[in-house]
Design an enzyme around this catalytic site. Structure first.
Site: not given
Ligand code: NAD
Ligand code: UD1
Length: 331
Positions: A31, A124, A148, A152, A197
């Site tokens: 990482d 995702s 983003y 994926k 976010n």
């Molecule tokens: P996170 O940001 O907490 O973890 C990602 C980690 O990767 C971090 O520790 C960051 O420092 C490291 N990283 C990023 N780029 C790097 C690089 N080039 N080299 C080395 N380390 C690097 O995010 P997370 O929520 O744990 O997500 C993990 C994975 O799951 C990601 O690929 C994300 O896109 C995917 N994902 C997350 C969600 C979500 O809602 N959290 C949903 C769908 C998919």
């Molecule tokens: C978002 C991302 C998606 C990503 C996912 C997990 C967008 C458009 N999509 O999805 O690509 O894979 O996060 O990281 O950003 N909401 C509120 N108020 C807030 C935040 C969210 O009402 O302050 C609502 C949203 O409109 C949604 C729900 O809560 O209906 C969930 O939102 P969020 O947690 O951001 O996830 P996704 O929208 O599913």
């Protein structure tokens, strides 16, 4: 069995390290800490009372990755490392395409060179776009609204083509729904930089008094109460899903939804959080957020059938554990 976990200091990665160590795997984390802290690795050791090898490297750097593969007998890779902020990906598309795609290709190349046959990839539910719910793995993928999401979908295609050309290579593409919550110890969880976010971290920060009120993005969607519906999944269940994917990986490419199959609206989540934690969450309804879809939830039956995995923790447990972590967390 040695598992290389890229992004293992991050939110989902750290919980997966716990699950892997508890299942008896040895873990090597790579990482660059661009969105995480090294202390998280210590917390994982504290929870499991086991050791982890940690490399602070960028996984887009081929030489640095190659060194890890040369130094260790790696049996499988879980690739979490990636950038994930949707809005930022629209502002900095090249940064997102470069980081998320090059890291995937560098890892696939190292796997080929060092004869590592198992790779699990963090995808995702965003790749389904605005399909009709529930989302099933066999659906045609629709364009996402941001770079983003495209990284994926593209990473899935790249890994699929590589596996097709190399029949001994096993790839598991895991499509996560909405991971929330934290480890029940309260030691690791989601700690986003700046203004969150995503919904759950925003809710916990409002409950803590760090933010004044939640903006609910739209109440005119065709859903149970007009607010957006999502399939929230406890991050510990998600982590356990990775162990199941690794344990049951077979040759070729296999795609799995990791979700609960249950949709929860924004207002339902606020209510659950208040009920679970006896705290109030102030909110106001504002305009829809561009790019949002009305409903997103999984058909989670394939993972149950083929991996023997289902999510066990309900929305109240997700809210309780998210709140415990937020209360403990100091920046
Ligand atoms: P996170 O940001 O907490 O973890 C990602 C980690 O990767 C971090 O520790 C960051 O420092 C490291 N990283 C990023 N780029 C790097 C690089 N080039 N080299 C080395 N380390 C690097 O995010 P997370 O929520 O744990 O997500 C993990 C994975 O799951 C990601 O690929 C994300 O896109 C995917 N994902 C997350 C969600 C979500 O809602 N959290 C949903 C769908 C998919
Ligand atoms: C978002 C991302 C998606 C990503 C996912 C997990 C967008 C458009 N999509 O999805 O690509 O894979 O996060 O990281 O950003 N909401 C509120 N108020 C807030 C935040 C969210 O009402 O302050 C609502 C949203 O409109 C949604 C729900 O809560 O209906 C969930 O939102 P969020 O947690 O951001 O996830 P996704 O929208 O599913």
């Amino acid at each position: 069995m040695n598992i290389l976990v890229t992004g293992g200091a991050g939110y989902i990665g750290s919980h997966t390290c716990v699950a892997l160590l508890e299942a008896g795997y040895s873990v090597i984390v790579a990482d660059n800490l661009c969105n995480s802290k090294v202390e998280t690795i210590d917390k994982v050791k504290q929870i499991t009372k086991k050791d982890i090898l940690f490399y602070q490297i960028d996984v887009t750097e081929e030489d640095a990755v190659d060194k890890i593969f040369s130094n260790h007998d790696i049996n499988g890779v879980i690739h979490f490392a990636g950038l994930k902020a949707v809005g930022e990906s629209i502002e900095k598309p090249l940064t997102y395409y470069y980081n998320n795609l090059v890291s995937t290709m560098v890892l696939a190349k190292a796997c080929q060179k060092h004869n590592v046959k198992r790779l699990v990839f963090s995808s995702s539910a965003t790749v389904y776009g605005d399909n009709i719910v529930p989302f099933v793995e066999t659906m045609n993928l629709l364009p996402t609204t941001n770079p983003y999401g495209e990284t994926k979908a593209m990473s899935e295609r790249i890994l699929t083509d590589i596996a097709k050309a190399n029949p001994a290579f096993s790839v598991s593409l895991l499509r996560y729904f909405n991971p929330v919550g934290a480890h029940e110890s309260g030691l690791i969880g989601e700690a986003p930089n700046g203004i969150p976010n995503n919904l759950m971290p925003y809710v916990t920060q409002v409950a803590k008094g760090k933010r004044e009120k939640l903006s609910v993005f739209g109440n005119d969607y065709p859903t149970v109460d007009g607010t957006g519906v999502r399939d929230y999944i406890h991050v510990v269940d998600l982590a356990v899903g990775h162990v199941a994917a690794l344990d049951n990986i077979t040759e070729g490419v296999h795609v799995y939804n990791l979700g609960t199959g249950q949709g929860t609206s924004v207002l339902e989540l606020i209510q659950a959080f208040e009920d679970a934690n006896s705290v109030e969450v102030s909110y106001e309804v504002v305009n829809r957020r561009p790019g949002d879809i009305a409903s997103c939830y999984a058909d989670a039956s394939k993972a149950e059938r083929e991996l023997g995995w289902t999510a066990k923790r309900d929305i109240l447990a997700m809210c309780r554990d998210a709140w415990r972590f937020e209360k403990n967390y100091e920046e």
